[in-house]
Write an enzyme that holds these catalytic residues in place. Structure first.
Site, PDB file in Angstrom:
ATOM      1  N   HIS A 149       6.874   6.676   1.235  1.00  0.00           N
ATOM      2  CA  HIS A 149       5.774   5.688   1.143  1.00  0.00           C
ATOM      3  C   HIS A 149       6.387   4.358   0.726  1.00  0.00           C
ATOM      4  O   HIS A 149       6.757   4.170  -0.431  1.00  0.00           O
ATOM      5  CB  HIS A 149       4.728   6.129   0.107  1.00  0.00           C
ATOM      6  CG  HIS A 149       3.566   5.185  -0.019  1.00  0.00           C
ATOM      7  ND1 HIS A 149       2.259   5.616   0.070  1.00  0.00           N
ATOM      8  CD2 HIS A 149       3.500   3.844  -0.209  1.00  0.00           C
ATOM      9  CE1 HIS A 149       1.439   4.581  -0.072  1.00  0.00           C
ATOM     10  NE2 HIS A 149       2.177   3.479  -0.254  1.00  0.00           N
ATOM     11  N   HIS A 205       6.407  -0.127   1.339  1.00  0.00           N
ATOM     12  CA  HIS A 205       5.906  -1.380   1.914  1.00  0.00           C
ATOM     13  C   HIS A 205       7.085  -2.315   2.150  1.00  0.00           C
ATOM     14  O   HIS A 205       7.781  -2.682   1.201  1.00  0.00           O
ATOM     15  CB  HIS A 205       4.915  -2.056   0.960  1.00  0.00           C
ATOM     16  CG  HIS A 205       3.709  -1.226   0.690  1.00  0.00           C
ATOM     17  ND1 HIS A 205       2.569  -1.295   1.463  1.00  0.00           N
ATOM     18  CD2 HIS A 205       3.467  -0.263  -0.237  1.00  0.00           C
ATOM     19  CE1 HIS A 205       1.676  -0.421   1.010  1.00  0.00           C
ATOM     20  NE2 HIS A 205       2.200   0.218  -0.020  1.00  0.00           N
ATOM     21  N   LEU A 206       7.289  -2.683   3.411  1.00  0.00           N
ATOM     22  CA  LEU A 206       8.396  -3.594   3.732  1.00  0.00           C
ATOM     23  C   LEU A 206       7.915  -5.000   4.078  1.00  0.00           C
ATOM     24  O   LEU A 206       8.719  -5.927   4.146  1.00  0.00           O
ATOM     25  CB  LEU A 206       9.206  -3.052   4.914  1.00  0.00           C
ATOM     26  CG  LEU A 206      10.160  -1.892   4.640  1.00  0.00           C
ATOM     27  CD1 LEU A 206      10.841  -1.455   5.929  1.00  0.00           C
ATOM     28  CD2 LEU A 206      11.202  -2.274   3.587  1.00  0.00           C
ATOM     29  N   ARG A 207       6.612  -5.146   4.340  1.00  0.00           N
ATOM     30  CA  ARG A 207       6.050  -6.455   4.761  1.00  0.00           C
ATOM     31  C   ARG A 207       6.695  -6.925   6.068  1.00  0.00           C
ATOM     32  O   ARG A 207       7.170  -6.127   6.857  1.00  0.00           O
ATOM     33  CB  ARG A 207       6.213  -7.526   3.654  1.00  0.00           C
ATOM     34  CG  ARG A 207       5.901  -7.057   2.236  1.00  0.00           C
ATOM     35  CD  ARG A 207       4.494  -6.585   2.044  1.00  0.00           C
ATOM     36  NE  ARG A 207       4.227  -6.360   0.622  1.00  0.00           N
ATOM     37  CZ  ARG A 207       3.264  -5.565   0.178  1.00  0.00           C
ATOM     38  NH1 ARG A 207       2.472  -4.899   1.012  1.00  0.00           N
ATOM     39  NH2 ARG A 207       3.061  -5.429  -1.111  1.00  0.00           N
ATOM     40  N   ASN A 242       0.031  -1.810   6.248  1.00  0.00           N
ATOM     41  CA  ASN A 242      -0.972  -2.789   5.783  1.00  0.00           C
ATOM     42  C   ASN A 242      -0.445  -4.213   5.816  1.00  0.00           C
ATOM     43  O   ASN A 242      -0.455  -4.929   4.827  1.00  0.00           O
ATOM     44  CB  ASN A 242      -1.497  -2.418   4.382  1.00  0.00           C
ATOM     45  CG  ASN A 242      -0.434  -2.435   3.308  1.00  0.00           C
ATOM     46  OD1 ASN A 242       0.746  -2.210   3.576  1.00  0.00           O
ATOM     47  ND2 ASN A 242      -0.829  -2.714   2.082  1.00  0.00           N
ATOM     48  N   LYS A 273      -2.439   6.254   8.447  1.00  0.00           N
ATOM     49  CA  LYS A 273      -2.805   5.953   7.063  1.00  0.00           C
ATOM     50  C   LYS A 273      -4.288   5.643   6.936  1.00  0.00           C
ATOM     51  O   LYS A 273      -4.805   4.768   7.627  1.00  0.00           O
ATOM     52  CB  LYS A 273      -1.975   4.750   6.576  1.00  0.00           C
ATOM     53  CG  LYS A 273      -2.273   4.297   5.151  1.00  0.00           C
ATOM     54  CD  LYS A 273      -1.756   5.272   4.107  1.00  0.00           C
ATOM     55  CE  LYS A 273      -2.231   4.924   2.709  1.00  0.00           C
ATOM     56  NZ  LYS A 273      -1.293   4.117   1.955  1.00  0.00           N
ATOM     57  N   HIS A 305      -4.844   6.963   1.060  1.00  0.00           N
ATOM     58  CA  HIS A 305      -4.959   6.210  -0.192  1.00  0.00           C
ATOM     59  C   HIS A 305      -6.181   6.800  -0.882  1.00  0.00           C
ATOM     60  O   HIS A 305      -7.315   6.481  -0.531  1.00  0.00           O
ATOM     61  CB  HIS A 305      -5.121   4.703   0.056  1.00  0.00           C
ATOM     62  CG  HIS A 305      -5.164   3.938  -1.239  1.00  0.00           C
ATOM     63  ND1 HIS A 305      -4.131   3.151  -1.677  1.00  0.00           N
ATOM     64  CD2 HIS A 305      -6.105   3.903  -2.214  1.00  0.00           C
ATOM     65  CE1 HIS A 305      -4.432   2.652  -2.864  1.00  0.00           C
ATOM     66  NE2 HIS A 305      -5.630   3.091  -3.214  1.00  0.00           N
ATOM     67  N   HIS A 341       0.746   8.646  -3.494  1.00  0.00           N
ATOM     68  CA  HIS A 341       0.869   8.122  -4.863  1.00  0.00           C
ATOM     69  C   HIS A 341      -0.163   8.695  -5.829  1.00  0.00           C
ATOM     70  O   HIS A 341      -0.977   7.972  -6.377  1.00  0.00           O
ATOM     71  CB  HIS A 341       0.855   6.593  -4.903  1.00  0.00           C
ATOM     72  CG  HIS A 341      -0.130   5.908  -4.000  1.00  0.00           C
ATOM     73  ND1 HIS A 341      -1.445   6.242  -3.947  1.00  0.00           N
ATOM     74  CD2 HIS A 341       0.038   4.892  -3.114  1.00  0.00           C
ATOM     75  CE1 HIS A 341      -2.049   5.464  -3.078  1.00  0.00           C
ATOM     76  NE2 HIS A 341      -1.184   4.646  -2.550  1.00  0.00           N
ATOM     77  N   LEU A 397      -1.802  -0.217  -7.628  1.00  0.00           N
ATOM     78  CA  LEU A 397      -2.913   0.668  -7.277  1.00  0.00           C
ATOM     79  C   LEU A 397      -2.375   1.911  -6.593  1.00  0.00           C
ATOM     80  O   LEU A 397      -1.499   1.778  -5.737  1.00  0.00           O
ATOM     81  CB  LEU A 397      -3.909  -0.059  -6.358  1.00  0.00           C
ATOM     82  CG  LEU A 397      -4.738  -1.124  -7.081  1.00  0.00           C
ATOM     83  CD1 LEU A 397      -5.533  -1.946  -6.085  1.00  0.00           C
ATOM     84  CD2 LEU A 397      -5.664  -0.494  -8.119  1.00  0.00           C
ATOM     85  N   ASP A 432       6.205   3.829  -3.071  1.00  0.00           N
ATOM     86  CA  ASP A 432       5.160   2.801  -3.008  1.00  0.00           C
ATOM     87  C   ASP A 432       5.723   1.468  -3.480  1.00  0.00           C
ATOM     88  O   ASP A 432       4.998   0.650  -4.039  1.00  0.00           O
ATOM     89  CB  ASP A 432       3.926   3.208  -3.826  1.00  0.00           C
ATOM     90  CG  ASP A 432       2.710   2.366  -3.492  1.00  0.00           C
ATOM     91  OD1 ASP A 432       2.733   1.657  -2.460  1.00  0.00           O
ATOM     92  OD2 ASP A 432       1.757   2.380  -4.286  1.00  0.00           O
ATOM     93  N   HIS A 475       5.573  -8.230  -3.999  1.00  0.00           N
ATOM     94  CA  HIS A 475       4.760  -9.453  -3.936  1.00  0.00           C
ATOM     95  C   HIS A 475       5.583 -10.515  -4.647  1.00  0.00           C
ATOM     96  O   HIS A 475       6.244 -10.207  -5.655  1.00  0.00           O
ATOM     97  CB  HIS A 475       3.440  -9.287  -4.692  1.00  0.00           C
ATOM     98  CG  HIS A 475       2.500  -8.280  -4.105  1.00  0.00           C
ATOM     99  ND1 HIS A 475       1.654  -8.575  -3.056  1.00  0.00           N
ATOM    100  CD2 HIS A 475       2.272  -6.986  -4.404  1.00  0.00           C
ATOM    101  CE1 HIS A 475       0.939  -7.509  -2.734  1.00  0.00           C
ATOM    102  NE2 HIS A 475       1.306  -6.524  -3.541  1.00  0.00           N
ATOM    103  N   ALA A 486      -1.637  -6.277  -6.690  1.00  0.00           N
ATOM    104  CA  ALA A 486      -1.223  -4.944  -7.146  1.00  0.00           C
ATOM    105  C   ALA A 486       0.066  -4.546  -6.450  1.00  0.00           C
ATOM    106  O   ALA A 486       0.196  -4.736  -5.241  1.00  0.00           O
ATOM    107  CB  ALA A 486      -2.314  -3.931  -6.822  1.00  0.00           C
TER     108      ALA A 486
END
Ligand code: NCD
Ligand code: ZN
Length: 347
Positions: A14, A16-18, A42, A100, A137, A175, A220, A248, A252, A264
């Site tokens: 899980h 997030h690479l953006r 996302n 997802k 989620h 998560h 989150l 996760d 940011h 978050a």
């Protein structure tokens, strides 16, 4: 006392690479240690179709520094407009490894998520038929439900009814943060898995709120009471195949974390493996680290385990990790566990 351990190279189930400058900045932090990762969809706008997932995968591979090996495992963002045939084709081609589910409004960039589960039932039925996992989620978004109860209420009112209706659907509880999540996953059988983050093994809600608000510990699902953290530690270090690592890691830029309405997400890609070695050693379970980080995830996703190995060494001296990484999108603070860490990944 163990002072070193060698495990199969880990994966992150899980992540997030953006995109763009942030992707370029954070990708090496993951690729340095992890062979593969399940890439969260996302983005703004979200990765909804197989075609979009293919293009995002190309952007990730293009951002990978020369000489680094990394395999992005792509996911689709489930919307009420998602076409079952598009999902099936993207899975059949091998591109997409999961879909997802974000309840609309549950977290960062989730407004295109699902409001009414009945509307996505044809997609979920197709996924159950072809064995494609649904990553959830697991938080309800109803305003009346307290933020600390949202995971437990999701299990009772959404997840359990869904799994009773579609018993063949393979589900990952993403998560998990509660004892209830640990217990539900334990009883779920082979169609159910649960990812656990590094930071939820380390912080409870006091870390966020006592002695001043700590925005870099806000994520989150939000960290819960201490007894939940202890249940997560027990689960992660148990060796049970139900639980596997999903960091996760959610970057940011500092300006958006240290803000009146802060984003978050904890950024743990840089130091996750040393932190996990620390936690597993504390629990007397270094021999279970490989199951959690390198074996249970591939088994659930029906993928081969990695052949390469990773050596983790415990040093006399506390190791120094960067406090921040500097991306072209701005600085991103690396998760600070708040205690000295003596473990390091050795080449
Ligand atoms: C994630 C993000 O920033 O995209 N944030 C987080 O706190 N974990 C979204 C998510 O996984 O909920
Ligand atoms: Zn996430």
């Amino acid at each position: 006392m163990n002072t070193e351990i060698t495990i199969r190279r880990p994966d992150d189930w899980h992540l997030h690479l953006r995109d763009g400058a942030m992707l370029k900045g954070v990708l090496p932090e993951t690729a340095r240690h992890f062979a593969r990762a399940i890439i969260m969809p996302n983005l703004v706008p979200p990765v909804v179709t197989g075609e979009q997932a293919g293009a995002y995968r190309e952007r990730i591979l293009a951002a990978l520094p020369e000489g680094m090996a990394f395999e992005p495992l792509m996911t689709l963002y489930l919307t009420e407009g998602t076409e079952p045939a598009d999902v099936a084709a993207a899975a059949a081609s091998g591109l997409v490894k999961a879909v997802k589910l974000y309840p609309a409004g549950a977290t960062t960039n989730s407004h295109s998520g699902v409001r009414d589960l009945a509307k996505v039932m044809p997609v979920l039925e197709k996924m159950a038929e072809i064995g494609l996992p649904l990553c959830t989620h697991g938080e309800v978004t109803t305003a009346e439900v307290d933020i600390f109860d949202r995971e437990a209420v999701f299990i009772d009112t959404v997840l359990d009814p869904l799994r009773r209706r579609l018993p063949d659907l393979r589900v990952v509880m993403e998560h998990i943060t509660t004892k209830e999540g640990v217990e539900y996953a334990a009883e779920g059988g082979e169609t159910l898995g649960a990812t656990i983050t590094t930071h939820h093994l380390i912080i409870n809600r006091n870390h966020i709120l006592v002695g001043g608000i700590k925005p870099h510990y806000y994520c989150l699902p939000v960290a819960k009471r201490e007894h939940h953290r202890l249940a997560l530690r027990k689960a992660a270090t148990s060796g049970s195949p139900r639980y596997f690592l999903g960091t996760d890691s959610a970057p940011h830029v500092d300006a958006l974390k240290e803000h009146a309405c802060g984003c978050a997400g904890c950024f743990t890609a840089t130091n996750t493996m040393p932190l996990l070695a620390h936690v597993f050693e504390e629990e007397g379970a270094l021999d279970k680290l490989e199951a959690f980080a390198s074996l249970n995830g591939p088994a659930f996703y029906r993928l081969p385990v990695n052949e390469a190995r990773m050596r983790l060494v415990k040093h006399e001296a506390a190791q120094v990790f960067p406090a921040k990484i500097f991306t072209e999108a701005g600085p991103v603070t690396v998760f600070d566990p708040g205690f000295p860490v003596h473990w390091a990944v050795e080449a």
